[in-house]
Design a protein around this motif. Structure first.
Motif, short mmCIF file in Angstrom:
data_model
loop_
_atom_site.label_atom_id
_atom_site.label_comp_id
_atom_site.label_asym_id
_atom_site.label_seq_id
_atom_site.Cartn_x
_atom_site.Cartn_y
_atom_site.Cartn_z
N LYS A 99 12.02 2.22 -3.93
CA LYS A 99 10.98 2.96 -4.48
C LYS A 99 10.94 2.34 -6.21
O LYS A 99 12.11 1.59 -6.63
CB LYS A 99 11.28 4.52 -4.99
N ALA A 100 9.98 2.71 -6.99
CA ALA A 100 9.73 2.20 -8.28
C ALA A 100 11.14 2.62 -9.16
O ALA A 100 11.41 1.66 -9.91
CB ALA A 100 8.36 2.67 -8.91
N ASN A 101 11.64 3.75 -8.87
CA ASN A 101 12.86 4.50 -9.92
C ASN A 101 13.97 3.71 -9.35
O ASN A 101 15.06 4.00 -9.98
CB ASN A 101 12.71 5.92 -9.52
N GLY A 102 14.16 2.74 -8.39
CA GLY A 102 15.41 2.23 -7.91
C GLY A 102 15.91 3.00 -6.61
O GLY A 102 16.87 2.48 -6.11
N GLU A 103 15.39 4.00 -6.21
CA GLU A 103 16.03 4.79 -5.13
C GLU A 103 15.68 3.97 -3.82
O GLU A 103 14.36 3.53 -3.70
CB GLU A 103 15.56 6.10 -5.12
N PRO A 104 16.58 4.27 -2.79
CA PRO A 104 16.11 3.53 -1.46
C PRO A 104 15.21 4.32 -0.92
O PRO A 104 15.03 5.62 -0.82
CB PRO A 104 17.37 3.53 -0.91
N VAL A 105 14.15 3.83 -0.25
CA VAL A 105 13.27 4.43 0.59
C VAL A 105 13.81 4.81 1.91
O VAL A 105 14.25 4.05 2.63
CB VAL A 105 11.96 3.32 0.88
N THR A 106 13.87 6.11 2.16
CA THR A 106 14.62 6.34 3.37
C THR A 106 13.68 7.46 4.14
O THR A 106 14.29 7.74 5.62
CB THR A 106 15.77 7.40 2.86
N GLU A 107 12.46 7.55 3.82
CA GLU A 107 11.76 8.55 4.40
C GLU A 107 11.20 7.49 5.89
O GLU A 107 10.62 6.60 5.49
CB GLU A 107 10.69 9.04 3.70
N ASP A 108 10.94 8.23 7.06
CA ASP A 108 10.09 7.40 8.34
C ASP A 108 8.67 7.56 7.96
O ASP A 108 8.39 8.60 7.24
CB ASP A 108 10.44 8.01 9.43
N PRO A 109 8.17 6.34 7.91
CA PRO A 109 6.77 6.68 7.70
C PRO A 109 6.07 7.26 8.71
O PRO A 109 6.35 6.95 9.80
CB PRO A 109 6.13 5.11 7.53
N LEU A 110 4.81 7.81 8.35
CA LEU A 110 3.90 8.53 9.38
C LEU A 110 2.91 7.42 9.99
O LEU A 110 2.67 7.41 11.04
CB LEU A 110 3.05 9.70 8.63
N PHE A 111 2.63 6.42 9.01
CA PHE A 111 1.89 5.39 9.35
C PHE A 111 2.56 3.96 9.07
O PHE A 111 2.85 3.99 8.01
CB PHE A 111 0.47 5.41 8.85
N PHE A 112 2.87 3.01 10.08
CA PHE A 112 3.10 1.81 9.58
C PHE A 112 2.59 0.69 10.22
O PHE A 112 2.08 0.66 11.27
CB PHE A 112 4.78 1.84 10.09
N ASP A 113 1.83 0.06 9.38
CA ASP A 113 0.96 -0.99 9.71
C ASP A 113 1.49 -2.46 9.69
O ASP A 113 1.45 -2.84 8.48
CB ASP A 113 -0.54 -1.13 8.84
N MET A 114 2.06 -2.93 10.77
CA MET A 114 2.73 -4.25 10.70
C MET A 114 2.41 -4.95 12.12
O MET A 114 2.64 -4.48 13.14
CB MET A 114 4.28 -3.89 10.80
N ASP A 115 1.72 -6.00 11.68
CA ASP A 115 1.19 -6.99 12.99
C ASP A 115 2.12 -7.89 13.08
O ASP A 115 2.84 -8.28 12.07
CB ASP A 115 -0.08 -7.33 12.67
#
Length: 151
Positions: free
Chosen positions: A86-102
């Motif tokens: 995240k912007a504050n340096g904390e790791p992103v740990t939440e599972d996304p509800l929407f993940f757009d990756m082709d």
């Protein structure tokens, strides 16, 4: 006779416009704007991959992040499993509800390609790399935008 014909034509036109109706509709326009925050992710770096000449297609899944030489894969050096922050340096740990990756395509300077399918789970960015049969040597690169939407 002409006089009566003209009079009847004018009368018909007058009656058709006198009986005309006009319909209308009111339309509402709406737009919802969201401003995306940012987060950062480390690069996906497979290091140096060594394959046999005339190799068969090879699929590498970084979910396990441990690669043993097998078949036409001889070695992989220094693979790093990327993380997102995240912007504050904390790791992103939440599972996304929407993940757009082709699937994206990595290219070398000669235009040769290989497929990369990004995956995301628990704050870790992973990928499935498909090395084509008879792959040409070179440095293959590409980039993509990762979008996570949570409600």
């Amino acid at each position: 006779m002409r006089k009566y014909f003209l009079l009847s034509a004018v009368a018909l036109l007058a009656t058709s416009t006198a009986n005309a109706t006009t319909d209308y509709a009111e339309v509402t326009a709406k737009a919802t704007i969201e401003v995306a925050g940012t987060f950062t992710c480390d690069d996906i770096d497979f290091g140096t991959i060594v394959v046999k000449q005339g190799n068969e297609a090879i699929v590498l899944d970084t979910g396990g992040a441990q690669f043993e030489p097998y078949g036409d894969l001889l070695s992989i050096s220094s693979f790093s499993s990327p993380s997102c922050y995240k912007a504050n340096g904390e790791p992103v740990t939440e599972d996304p509800l929407f993940f757009d990756m082709d699937t994206i395509y990595l290219k070398n300077i000669n235009g040769d390609v290989m497929a990369l399918q990004p995956t995301y789970s628990d704050g870790f960015l992973n990928a499935i790399l498909t090395i084509p049969a008879n792959v040409k040597p070179g440095e293959y690169t590409g980039s993509f935008t990762l979008t996570i939407t949570q409600e």
